[in-house]
Design an enzyme around this catalytic site. Structure first.
Site, mmCIF file in Angstrom:
data_model
loop_
_atom_site.group_PDB
_atom_site.id
_atom_site.type_symbol
_atom_site.label_atom_id
_atom_site.label_comp_id
_atom_site.label_asym_id
_atom_site.label_seq_id
_atom_site.Cartn_x
_atom_site.Cartn_y
_atom_site.Cartn_z
ATOM 1 N N GLU A 122 -19.471 -70.331 88.082
ATOM 2 C CA GLU A 122 -20.316 -69.333 87.437
ATOM 3 C C GLU A 122 -21.733 -69.383 88.009
ATOM 4 O O GLU A 122 -22.320 -70.450 88.176
ATOM 5 C CB GLU A 122 -20.353 -69.585 85.923
ATOM 6 C CG GLU A 122 -21.136 -68.535 85.160
ATOM 7 C CD GLU A 122 -21.226 -68.828 83.676
ATOM 8 O OE1 GLU A 122 -21.531 -67.895 82.914
ATOM 9 O OE2 GLU A 122 -20.992 -69.995 83.271
ATOM 10 N N LYS A 164 -18.795 -60.656 81.997
ATOM 11 C CA LYS A 164 -18.521 -61.664 80.971
ATOM 12 C C LYS A 164 -18.451 -61.039 79.571
ATOM 13 O O LYS A 164 -19.391 -60.381 79.124
ATOM 14 C CB LYS A 164 -19.633 -62.715 81.042
ATOM 15 C CG LYS A 164 -19.483 -63.933 80.156
ATOM 16 C CD LYS A 164 -20.582 -64.929 80.505
ATOM 17 C CE LYS A 164 -20.541 -66.199 79.678
ATOM 18 N NZ LYS A 164 -21.552 -67.173 80.136
ATOM 19 N N CYS A 179 -16.583 -68.378 81.614
ATOM 20 C CA CYS A 179 -17.213 -69.426 80.819
ATOM 21 C C CYS A 179 -16.871 -69.377 79.335
ATOM 22 O O CYS A 179 -15.783 -69.742 78.924
ATOM 23 C CB CYS A 179 -18.720 -69.407 81.057
ATOM 24 S SG CYS A 179 -19.527 -70.961 80.541
#
Length: 411
Positions: free
Chosen positions: A143, A218, A255
């Site tokens: 990331e 995300k 994440c």
């Protein structure tokens, strides 16, 4: 990193065991347990820790000697394992070689931003070359790999690292994708110039011919202590896309999304065979969860998962606070690496080091995804209509939980 890498424990037989979470440390401990326990007990402990792939332990993959030389000269670990599937009568094996890269930043966060970007490109180039020389078909980076993970600071100057989807990092990776005929997943801080220069946390999917296949933003943004990332970007708007590449159908659960089972589910419903989880997380916060969540997602959704976490402690020029009552500080904590692969049959690879840069490679037969669906029937026995009804009711302002109260409690 030097002090951390030097951590060792001496076993009763005199063997030094690296206590850094590395595969070498795992294997030293493995040998110690094998020597100390009865064979049947050792076999059972190993089965429970990392599972069995099609009823047997994972096998190592032999890599070219030139790759080992490259990893030694540039000081990064490289490990490779193979997941099997059962042989089928009607389908040929669908074997794809997949790679994950974990790394620390290349320069201190006080260095000029252009120098930091140039240094990280120079640092990653040999690692990507090693993946290409090893025949990796799909490679995923960590990331926000082009920058320090500065989102704890809440300082807007770090937005200078944001770039367009076709920006500097993509141009750099496109050449390597073409050179090695390799799909590359590149998680970046995206600047969306078509929508008011909005910032997103985005994964760019670069095809094996150097083309941009697409992007995913995300879905879930943490607001947990230092990880209050909504200062920089908000929840993504790209849904749960699955990208059909030359080597298989892939998705990217960035994440914090790994904490949300429905996020994993949606990628599975869209047909993902491999889901990457590029992350940045520290030991005090999440390490007990790390080996569990991705492995569980692989099992529940019958796909492979590649988990990536960056390495090192990143110290920032200006101290910051977390809103948690703790004194101001200048770093997040230690990013503990430990990147690994999980398979739908509950097997997984050992993790890369807690402290060292590394490239983890795995051969995986994608036929295993359907085989596990057939075996367990999770998709077939799921009650999506019940879940959909509950969710639709939950979203209403007048939602009332379905709780049946014992009438005797009111007497």
């Amino acid at each position: 990193m030097g002090d951390a890498d030097a951590k060792k424990s001496e076993a009763a037989n005199g063997e030094e065991i690296p206590m850094d979470g590395s595969i070498q440390g795992f294997e030293s401990l493995h040998r110690l347990l094998e020597a100390s326990l009865k064979p049947e007990i050792f076999k059972e402990v190993s089965r429970l820790l990392i599972g069995l792939n099609c009823g047997r332990p994972l096998e190592r993959i032999a890599l070219p000697e030139s790759v080992g030389t490259l990893s030694s000269s540039h000081d990064f670990d490289i490990q490779a394992f193979q997941f099997h599937a059962e042989k089928e009568v009607m389908r040929q094996p669908q074997i794809v070689r997949v790679g994950l890269i974990q790394n620390s930043i290349a320069l201190l966060t006080t260095a000029p931003f252009p120098d930091q970007k140039k240094a990280i490109l120079q640092k990653l180039k040999p690692m990507i070359d090693a993946a290409g020389m090893s025949g990796v078909n799909i490679l995923c980076l960590q990331e926000a790999w082009m920058m320090p993970f500065a989102f704890c600071t809440r300082e807007k100057r770090w937005c200078e690292f944001a770039e367009t989807v076709d920006g500097e990092s993509t141009l750099f990776l496109q050449d390597l994708a073409r050179k090695y005929n390799m799909v590359i997943v590149s998680p970046i801080l995206e600047r969306d110039i078509n929508h008011g220069e909005t910032i997103w946390n985005t994964a760019v999917i670069i095809g094996n011919q150097g083309n941009i296949i697409g992007k995913h933003r995300k879905n879930h943004i943490p607001r947990v202590g230092d990880f209050n990332e909504s200062t920089y970007y908000m929840e993504g708007n790209t849904g749960h896309p699955v990208f059909e590449t030359a080597y298989g159908k892939i998705a990217v659960n960035i994440c914090y999304g790994r904490h949300h089972p429905l996020n994993w589910l949606a990628f599975g419903l869209n047909g993902a065979e491999i889901v990457f989880n590029p992350s940045a997380t520290v030991g005090e916060l999440s390490e007990p969860m790390w080996p569990i969540e991705a492995r569980n997602a692989a099992i529940a959704n019958s796909f492979f998962v590649g988990s990536i976490n960056r390495v090192g402690t990143e110290v920032f020029p200006n101290p910051f606070t977390s809103g948690d009552g703790k004194p101001q500080h200048a770093d997040f904590g230690h990013f503990y690496g430990s990147s690994h692969f999980s398979a739908p049959d509950a097997s997984c690879t050992p993790s890369l080091s807690h402290y060292r840069d590394g490239l983890l490679i795995s051969d995986m037969d994608l036929n295993l995804c359907r085989q596990i669906k057939d075996k367990w029937g999770f998709r077939m026995t799921a009650r999506y209509e019940l879940y959909a009804e509950t969710l639709s009711q939950y979203l209403k302002p007048d939602f009332t939980p379905q709780v049946i109260v014992d009438p005797l409690l009111k007497k």
